[in-house]
Each structure stands twice: as structure tokens, then as C-alpha cells.
Design a protein around this motif. Structure first.
Motif, PDB file in Angstrom:
ATOM      1  N   SER A 214      10.865  25.500  13.777  1.00  0.00           N
ATOM      2  CA  SER A 214      11.234  25.160  12.397  1.00  0.00           C
ATOM      3  C   SER A 214      10.842  26.246  11.396  1.00  0.00           C
ATOM      4  CB  SER A 214      10.576  23.833  11.990  1.00  0.00           C
ATOM      5  OG  SER A 214       9.165  23.980  11.839  1.00  0.00           O
ATOM      6  N   MET A 215      10.284  27.357  11.884  1.00  0.00           N
ATOM      7  CA  MET A 215       9.865  28.421  10.983  1.00  0.00           C
ATOM      8  C   MET A 215      11.064  29.110  10.315  1.00  0.00           C
ATOM      9  SD  MET A 215       6.595  28.571  10.848  1.00  0.00           S
ATOM     10  CE  MET A 215       6.476  26.793  11.067  1.00  0.00           C
ATOM     11  N   PRO A 216      10.887  29.621   9.100  1.00  0.00           N
ATOM     12  CA  PRO A 216      11.975  30.327   8.395  1.00  0.00           C
ATOM     13  C   PRO A 216      12.251  31.677   9.024  1.00  0.00           C
ATOM     14  CG  PRO A 216       9.946  30.502   7.155  1.00  0.00           C
ATOM     15  CD  PRO A 216       9.664  29.547   8.283  1.00  0.00           C
ATOM     16  N   THR A 217      13.246  32.360   8.506  1.00  0.00           N
ATOM     17  CA  THR A 217      13.647  33.671   9.032  1.00  0.00           C
ATOM     18  C   THR A 217      12.474  34.643   9.054  1.00  0.00           C
ATOM     19  OG1 THR A 217      15.920  33.385   8.257  1.00  0.00           O
ATOM     20  CG2 THR A 217      15.185  35.637   8.669  1.00  0.00           C
ATOM     21  N   ALA A 218      12.331  35.342  10.161  1.00  0.00           N
ATOM     22  CA  ALA A 218      11.215  36.275  10.348  1.00  0.00           C
ATOM     23  C   ALA A 218      11.314  37.463   9.401  1.00  0.00           C
ATOM     24  CB  ALA A 218      11.183  36.764  11.792  1.00  0.00           C
ATOM     25  N   MET A 219      10.175  37.894   8.888  1.00  0.00           N
ATOM     26  CA  MET A 219      10.145  39.039   7.986  1.00  0.00           C
ATOM     27  C   MET A 219      10.536  40.344   8.682  1.00  0.00           C
ATOM     28  SD  MET A 219       6.829  38.230   5.631  1.00  0.00           S
ATOM     29  CE  MET A 219       6.789  36.745   4.634  1.00  0.00           C
ATOM     30  N   ILE A 220      10.289  40.391   9.997  1.00  0.00           N
ATOM     31  CA  ILE A 220      10.596  41.614  10.718  1.00  0.00           C
ATOM     32  C   ILE A 220      12.099  41.862  10.805  1.00  0.00           C
ATOM     33  CG2 ILE A 220      10.781  40.677  13.071  1.00  0.00           C
ATOM     34  CD1 ILE A 220       9.020  43.103  13.946  1.00  0.00           C
ATOM     35  N   THR A 221      12.921  40.845  10.520  1.00  0.00           N
ATOM     36  CA  THR A 221      14.368  41.065  10.538  1.00  0.00           C
ATOM     37  C   THR A 221      14.783  42.071   9.475  1.00  0.00           C
ATOM     38  OG1 THR A 221      14.716  39.150   9.072  1.00  0.00           O
ATOM     39  CG2 THR A 221      14.878  38.762  11.451  1.00  0.00           C
ATOM     40  N   ALA A 222      14.034  42.118   8.375  1.00  0.00           N
ATOM     41  CA  ALA A 222      14.343  43.102   7.324  1.00  0.00           C
ATOM     42  C   ALA A 222      14.103  44.519   7.829  1.00  0.00           C
ATOM     43  CB  ALA A 222      13.500  42.829   6.087  1.00  0.00           C
ATOM     44  N   ILE A 223      13.066  44.701   8.651  1.00  0.00           N
ATOM     45  CA  ILE A 223      12.778  46.022   9.222  1.00  0.00           C
ATOM     46  C   ILE A 223      13.855  46.406  10.229  1.00  0.00           C
ATOM     47  CG2 ILE A 223      11.110  47.353  10.563  1.00  0.00           C
ATOM     48  CD1 ILE A 223       8.932  45.538   9.401  1.00  0.00           C
TER      49      ILE A 223
END
Length: 261
Positions: A214-223
Motif C-alpha cells: 500500500s506504499m506510495p510511489t517510490a522516490m527512487i523512480t525520480a532518479i
């Protein structure tokens, strides 16, 4: 975070049965990517935006956000289950299907060296060190240092998440964010709950697996988006929007779990 992972693994019972948690997570992430692939086709998106949608809808913030919440709800003794979901589920998915998708739909400007990234990924180093040294009595000064660093992890994570949240182009991408958010925050935990129930997971394993899903979109996707030339306007907006919405959806899912378990 490596220190927190080291302590959690060192203080917990670790067995091969834990691998069913990341395996189910991997299956759920793959299903979310397929859902985004199917429904995203109807939105006539550019290739970089379409690729960004696929990873935004499938990769969750199972480490930086998943660990603190798991620690609060289930205790340090069960954090190892979230660690396995994150490192052997999310991270493996990211370095396999995630990077394949990014390379296929991105502009391919700056390729990530996968082997180097895996070998030098700090949380994985913390896990491997804990498994290697598990059962050994560490010197007092080393144990104290690890505990000091581990205790500082959660406040630093919360602080860094707060710094990273910036309302950017949410309105511009509201339709695509709506699709990514629905898949990531609603369908992903639903699939995890159904899957965990079908294979007969215990209540704690089921709760943690559903929580991580249920976690939101990962921050690493921006990288990843930056390195692969995906839509770097959409990804930060998706991260912020899903993170803010998850402040509502995560408690709702936990409430639902307590009603049905």
C-alpha cells in the motif's frame, strides 16, 4: 538504514520461509505494471510518460516509508519481514523489470550500471553483513555504534521525506496520476491481501505484506526517470500526490485489515 537493517536482522529469526513475502510482492508489482500497461494504452501518452507511469504504478516506497510504519505497527522483531519485501521484492523488481521498462520507454541518455548499483546498494550491504555475522557476539563499542545509527534512521527518513515533498505539476498530470494512484494505493494492497490470504500467510505476514503493497510511489523512480530520460515532470508530481494521498489510504487499509482478520 544499513544499521537499522543490520540490527533488525540480527535480532530476528531468519528462514527461507520469509522469501514468500518478497515473492508475493514481486507478483503484485508485476500485476500492477500490467494493469498500468493495459489502462495506460487508452490515454495516448508519450513514450517517456508512459514508461514513467508503469514504474510509478508498480514501485512503492517500501523502504523509506515502509520501514518506519512497519516498525511502529509491528515492532522491531517483525521489521525483517518488511526488509525482505523491500530488498528481495521491490529492489529486485526495480533492477530487473523496472530498469527494462525504463530503458524501453526512456530516451536512454544515461544508462544505469546494474551490477554496480546492486553491489553498492547500502541497504543490501547491511542485510548481507547481518546474515554473515548473525549469531556472533560483536564488541560493545560496535554494537553501541550500530544501535546509535539505527535509532537515528527513522527521524532522518521522516525529515528527508518532508524536504522532498514539493507541489509541482500535479494539476498538469492529474489524469495519469489518478491512474497510477488508483493502482498503487488501492489495487496493489488489495492484490497483496488476496494473494496472502490464498497462500495462507499468518496474520502478521499478511498485515506487513499488505502494508508494504500500500506504499506510495517510490522516490527512487525520480532518479531512474532522470537517468533513463523518462518524464521527469510527471514522476515527482506522482511521488508527491501518492505520498499525500497515502496518509489517508494507508490507515484505511490498516483499519480494513483489523476488521477482517
Amino acid at each position: 538504514m544499513p544499521a537499522l537493517i543490520f540490527r533488525a536482522v540480527a535480532e530476528s529469526h531468519v528462514s527461507l520461509s520469509l522469501l514468500k513475502i518478497p515473492l508475493l510482492g514481486y507478483i503484485v508489482m508485476t500485476a500492477c505494471l500490467i494493469l498500468a500497461l493495459v489502462f495506460g494504452r487508452f490515454m495516448k501518452l508519450s513514450k517517456p510518460t508512459f514508461g514513467a507511469l508503469l514504474i510509478a504504478a508498480s514501485l512503492g516506497n517500501t523502504g523509506y516509508l515502509g520501514y518506519p510504519i512497519t516498525l511502529q505497527l509491528f515492532g522491531i522483531q517483525n521489521l525483517v519481514k518488511a526488509i525482505f519485501y523491500d530488498l528481495f521484492g521491490t529492489v529486485v523488481f526495480m533492477f530487473t523489470i523496472g530498469l527494462f521498462v525504463a530503458g524501453k520507454y526512456g530516451k536512454g541518455a544515461d544508462k544505469i550500471k546494474i551490477i554496480k548499483e546492486v553491489v553498492t546498494f547500502p541497504p543490501l550491504l547491511g542485510l548481507f553483513a547481518a546474515l554473515l555475522l548473525k549469531g556472533l557476539d560483536l564488541p560493545g563499542f560496535l554494537s553501541s555504534s550500530i544501535n546509535f545509527l539505527a535509532n537515528a534512521t527513522i527521524p532522518l527518513i521522516m525529515f528527508s521525506i518532508g524536504l522532498s515533498l514539493e507541489l509541482t505539476d500535479i494539476g498538469k498530470h492529474k489524469a495519469v496520476i489518478g491512474l497510477a494512484g488508483t493502482i498503487k494505493l488501492v489495487l496493489s494492497p488489495l492484490l497483496a491481501f488476496l494473494g496472502a490470504s490464498i497462500i495462507g500467510m499468518g496474520s502478521i505476514e499478511l498485515g506487513i505484506t499488505t502494508l508494504e503493497a500500500s506504499m506510495p510511489t517510490a522516490m527512487i523512480t525520480a532518479i531512474i526517470g532522470l537517468k533513463y530520460g523518462l518524464d521527469t515532470d510527471f514522476l515527482p508530481a506522482a511521488i508527491v500526490a501518492t505520498t499525500l494521498i497515502s496518509l489517508i489510504t494507508i490507515p484505511v487499509w490498516q483499519y480494513v485489515l483489523r476488521l477482517v482478520m
